[in-house]
Write a protein that holds these residues in place. Structure first.
Motif, PDB file in Angstrom:
ATOM      1  N   LEU A 197      -5.966   7.819  11.048  1.00 13.15           N
ATOM      2  CA  LEU A 197      -6.068   7.129  12.333  1.00 13.15           C
ATOM      3  C   LEU A 197      -4.949   6.115  12.464  1.00 13.15           C
ATOM      4  O   LEU A 197      -4.570   5.457  11.485  1.00 13.15           O
ATOM      5  N   GLU A 198      -4.450   5.980  13.685  1.00 12.96           N
ATOM      6  CA  GLU A 198      -3.490   4.933  14.015  1.00 12.96           C
ATOM      7  C   GLU A 198      -3.993   4.169  15.228  1.00 12.96           C
ATOM      8  O   GLU A 198      -4.509   4.762  16.177  1.00 12.96           O
ATOM      9  N   HIS A 199      -3.847   2.844  15.198  1.00 20.07           N
ATOM     10  CA  HIS A 199      -4.252   1.983  16.304  1.00 20.07           C
ATOM     11  C   HIS A 199      -3.005   1.268  16.837  1.00 20.07           C
ATOM     12  O   HIS A 199      -2.777   0.096  16.523  1.00 20.07           O
ATOM     13  N   PRO A 200      -2.201   1.932  17.603  1.00 17.30           N
ATOM     14  CA  PRO A 200      -0.923   1.322  18.032  1.00 17.30           C
ATOM     15  C   PRO A 200      -1.095   0.061  18.864  1.00 17.30           C
ATOM     16  O   PRO A 200      -0.221  -0.807  18.866  1.00 17.30           O
ATOM     17  N   ASP A 201      -2.221  -0.076  19.575  1.00 11.98           N
ATOM     18  CA  ASP A 201      -2.424  -1.238  20.441  1.00 11.98           C
ATOM     19  C   ASP A 201      -3.193  -2.364  19.770  1.00 11.98           C
ATOM     20  O   ASP A 201      -3.210  -3.492  20.269  1.00 11.98           O
ATOM     21  N   HIS A 211       7.075   3.252   7.114  1.00 10.23           N
ATOM     22  CA  HIS A 211       7.816   2.657   8.218  1.00 10.23           C
ATOM     23  C   HIS A 211       7.359   3.292   9.524  1.00 10.23           C
ATOM     24  O   HIS A 211       7.243   4.527   9.620  1.00 10.23           O
ATOM     25  N   ASP A 212       7.082   2.455  10.509  1.00  7.15           N
ATOM     26  CA  ASP A 212       6.698   2.941  11.840  1.00  7.15           C
ATOM     27  C   ASP A 212       5.536   3.934  11.769  1.00  7.15           C
ATOM     28  O   ASP A 212       5.571   5.014  12.375  1.00  7.15           O
ATOM     29  N   ASN A 213       4.516   3.571  11.003  1.00  2.06           N
ATOM     30  CA  ASN A 213       3.301   4.386  10.870  1.00  2.06           C
ATOM     31  C   ASN A 213       3.551   5.749  10.235  1.00  2.06           C
ATOM     32  O   ASN A 213       2.767   6.676  10.415  1.00  2.06           O
ATOM     33  N   ASN A 254      -7.506   5.108   7.460  1.00  6.29           N
ATOM     34  CA  ASN A 254      -7.481   4.293   8.675  1.00  6.29           C
ATOM     35  C   ASN A 254      -6.336   3.298   8.533  1.00  6.29           C
ATOM     36  O   ASN A 254      -6.507   2.159   8.118  1.00  6.29           O
ATOM     37  N   ARG A 255      -5.131   3.724   8.857  1.00  4.43           N
ATOM     38  CA  ARG A 255      -3.914   3.066   8.425  1.00  4.43           C
ATOM     39  C   ARG A 255      -3.751   1.625   8.911  1.00  4.43           C
ATOM     40  O   ARG A 255      -3.109   0.815   8.251  1.00  4.43           O
ATOM     41  N   ASP A 256      -4.304   1.286  10.071  1.00  5.37           N
ATOM     42  CA  ASP A 256      -4.155  -0.076  10.572  1.00  5.37           C
ATOM     43  C   ASP A 256      -5.369  -0.941  10.244  1.00  5.37           C
ATOM     44  O   ASP A 256      -5.492  -2.052  10.767  1.00  5.37           O
ATOM     45  N   ASN A 257      -6.246  -0.442   9.394  1.00  5.98           N
ATOM     46  CA  ASN A 257      -7.427  -1.228   9.013  1.00  5.98           C
ATOM     47  C   ASN A 257      -7.787  -0.916   7.568  1.00  5.98           C
ATOM     48  O   ASN A 257      -8.916  -0.522   7.257  1.00  5.98           O
ATOM     49  N   SER A 258      -6.821  -1.077   6.683  1.00  6.19           N
ATOM     50  CA  SER A 258      -7.030  -0.777   5.269  1.00  6.19           C
ATOM     51  C   SER A 258      -6.225  -1.725   4.393  1.00  6.19           C
ATOM     52  O   SER A 258      -5.003  -1.828   4.550  1.00  6.19           O
ATOM     53  N   GLU A 259      -6.893  -2.409   3.504  1.00  3.33           N
ATOM     54  CA  GLU A 259      -6.225  -3.265   2.524  1.00  3.33           C
ATOM     55  C   GLU A 259      -5.943  -2.415   1.292  1.00  3.33           C
ATOM     56  O   GLU A 259      -6.846  -2.091   0.527  1.00  3.33           O
ATOM     57  N   PRO A 287       0.161  -7.986  11.858  1.00  5.55           N
ATOM     58  CA  PRO A 287       1.339  -8.007  12.734  1.00  5.55           C
ATOM     59  C   PRO A 287       2.343  -6.917  12.382  1.00  5.55           C
ATOM     60  O   PRO A 287       2.455  -6.500  11.224  1.00  5.55           O
ATOM     61  N   GLN A 288       3.066  -6.480  13.385  1.00  9.31           N
ATOM     62  CA  GLN A 288       4.046  -5.412  13.209  1.00  9.31           C
ATOM     63  C   GLN A 288       5.026  -5.749  12.080  1.00  9.31           C
ATOM     64  O   GLN A 288       5.555  -6.846  12.007  1.00  9.31           O
ATOM     65  N   GLY A 289       5.238  -4.781  11.223  1.00 12.57           N
ATOM     66  CA  GLY A 289       6.164  -4.961  10.117  1.00 12.57           C
ATOM     67  C   GLY A 289       5.504  -5.290   8.803  1.00 12.57           C
ATOM     68  O   GLY A 289       6.034  -4.952   7.740  1.00 12.57           O
ATOM     69  N   GLN A 290       4.354  -5.938   8.830  1.00 11.29           N
ATOM     70  CA  GLN A 290       3.649  -6.221   7.585  1.00 11.29           C
ATOM     71  C   GLN A 290       3.017  -4.933   7.070  1.00 11.29           C
ATOM     72  O   GLN A 290       2.452  -4.148   7.817  1.00 11.29           O
ATOM     73  N   GLY A 291       3.118  -4.726   5.771  1.00 14.42           N
ATOM     74  CA  GLY A 291       2.625  -3.490   5.178  1.00 14.42           C
ATOM     75  C   GLY A 291       3.681  -2.411   5.127  1.00 14.42           C
ATOM     76  O   GLY A 291       3.437  -1.341   4.575  1.00 14.42           O
ATOM     77  N   GLU A 292       4.852  -2.676   5.694  1.00 12.97           N
ATOM     78  CA  GLU A 292       5.947  -1.711   5.617  1.00 12.97           C
ATOM     79  C   GLU A 292       6.830  -2.035   4.422  1.00 12.97           C
ATOM     80  O   GLU A 292       6.901  -3.177   3.959  1.00 12.97           O
ATOM     81  N   GLY A 293       7.488  -1.004   3.908  1.00 11.91           N
ATOM     82  CA  GLY A 293       8.373  -1.229   2.781  1.00 11.91           C
ATOM     83  C   GLY A 293       8.624   0.045   2.004  1.00 11.91           C
ATOM     84  O   GLY A 293       8.236   1.148   2.425  1.00 11.91           O
ATOM     85  N   ASP A 294       9.285  -0.111   0.857  1.00 13.37           N
ATOM     86  CA  ASP A 294       9.585   1.006  -0.030  1.00 13.37           C
ATOM     87  C   ASP A 294       9.179   0.605  -1.446  1.00 13.37           C
ATOM     88  O   ASP A 294       9.411  -0.539  -1.869  1.00 13.37           O
ATOM     89  N   TRP A 295       8.603   1.558  -2.175  1.00 16.63           N
ATOM     90  CA  TRP A 295       8.089   1.280  -3.503  1.00 16.63           C
ATOM     91  C   TRP A 295       8.390   2.455  -4.440  1.00 16.63           C
ATOM     92  O   TRP A 295       8.449   3.601  -3.995  1.00 16.63           O
ATOM     93  N   VAL A 296       8.562   2.167  -5.716  1.00 13.28           N
ATOM     94  CA  VAL A 296       8.653   3.187  -6.751  1.00 13.28           C
ATOM     95  C   VAL A 296       7.446   2.997  -7.661  1.00 13.28           C
ATOM     96  O   VAL A 296       7.258   1.925  -8.238  1.00 13.28           O
TER      97      VAL A 296
END
Length: 267
Positions: free
Chosen positions: A190-194, A144-146, A220-225, A199-208
């Motif tokens: 790395l984070e690319h905030p700009d 959440h939130d990087n 490279n958190r904003d450029n990784s599948e 889109p913001q929110g995609q890739g966020e969540g909670d998992w077990v």
């Protein structure tokens, strides 16, 4: 590189069979039909097979059970690994596996949190990908939130500065470089905030993380599948543990070869 592995196994098997056939049958026939000049000369195929078979066995054995080279094709593991890095992967760290099928036949060790691993993604089983293990079986992972949350606690982060990319990774310049304090395995991200990858929110969540699976992410958190988008990595898909950069070659960089990265340990 499943195709290369398949060709290597096929060539090893073919040359081995030719060598064995000659030793058991063909050589005896040549000796029995020998004339005054002695036994006939070995056929060219037999000669080449006998010469190449030991080499192919050695290469196949080293590549399958000791260490295998890989090339980093994307920016998903920057800043730890750069496009153009050639790495070595420990093939016995998590147990010995048969070539092609990747089926484990001897258990040796288990992945640890923070390991950088090469694997075959479930949705593209003929490709080799590389990511970092963030979650082990039973872990609760949040993003959440990087920020990564591990078992209910947010990981600490230290801002190292603004990243300057080189070569094919130059478009990452301006990203924020941080140290992520994963327990026992701090590493840079790395984070690319700009310029978010999604889109913001995609890739966020909670998992077990379920038994027999792992949660993997690119540095490279904003450029990784990674597991945030396609799910958990099955243990059976692991190929090995990346441990060293043995060469760096990027024709877009100046110079093309970064000698400072040769022999670099992968944190």
């Amino acid at each position: 590189m499943v195709w290369f592995e398949t060709i290597l196994v096929a060539l090893t098997a073919f040359t081995g069979l030719v060598w064995l056939l000659d030793r058991l049958v063909l050589a005896k026939r040549r000796a029995a039909a020998a004339g005054p000049q002695g036994p006939a000369k070995e056929p060219l195929l037999v000669d080449y097979s006998k010469a190449f078979f030991p080499i192919l066995v050695l290469v196949l054995g080293l590549r399958s059970f000791v260490a295998e080279p890989f090339r980093i094709p994307s920016s998903s593991m920057m800043p730890t690994l750069l496009i153009g890095d050639f790495i070595l992967v420990n093939k016995f760290a998590y147990g010995l596996r048969w070539p092609i099928t990747n089926k484990k036949f001897l258990a040796i060790g288990e992945p640890q949190r923070g390991d950088v691993v090469v694997f075959r993604p479930p949705m593209r089983p003929r490709e080799d990908w590389i990511k970092r293990i963030i979650g082990l079986p039973g872990d609760r992972i949040g993003y959440h939130d990087n920020r990564v949350w591990l078992n209910g606690k947010p990981l600490p982060y230290v801002v190292d500065g603004i990243y300057t990319g080189v070569g094919q990774g130059a478009d990452a310049s301006g990203a924020t470089e941080l140290t992520e304090e994963l327990p026992g395995r701090p590493h840079r991200v790395l984070e690319h905030p700009d310029l978010p990858f999604l889109p913001q929110g995609q890739g966020e969540g909670d998992w077990v993380v379920p038994p027999g699976h792992y949660f993997v992410m690119g540095d490279n958190r904003d450029n990784s599948e990674d597991s945030r988008f396609w799910g958990f990595l099955p243990e059976a898909n692991l190929r090995g543990k990346a441990f060293m950069v043995w060469m760096n070659f990027d024709r877009s960089a100046d110079p093309w070869i970064d000698t400072s990265r040769i022999g670099m340990r992968i944190p």
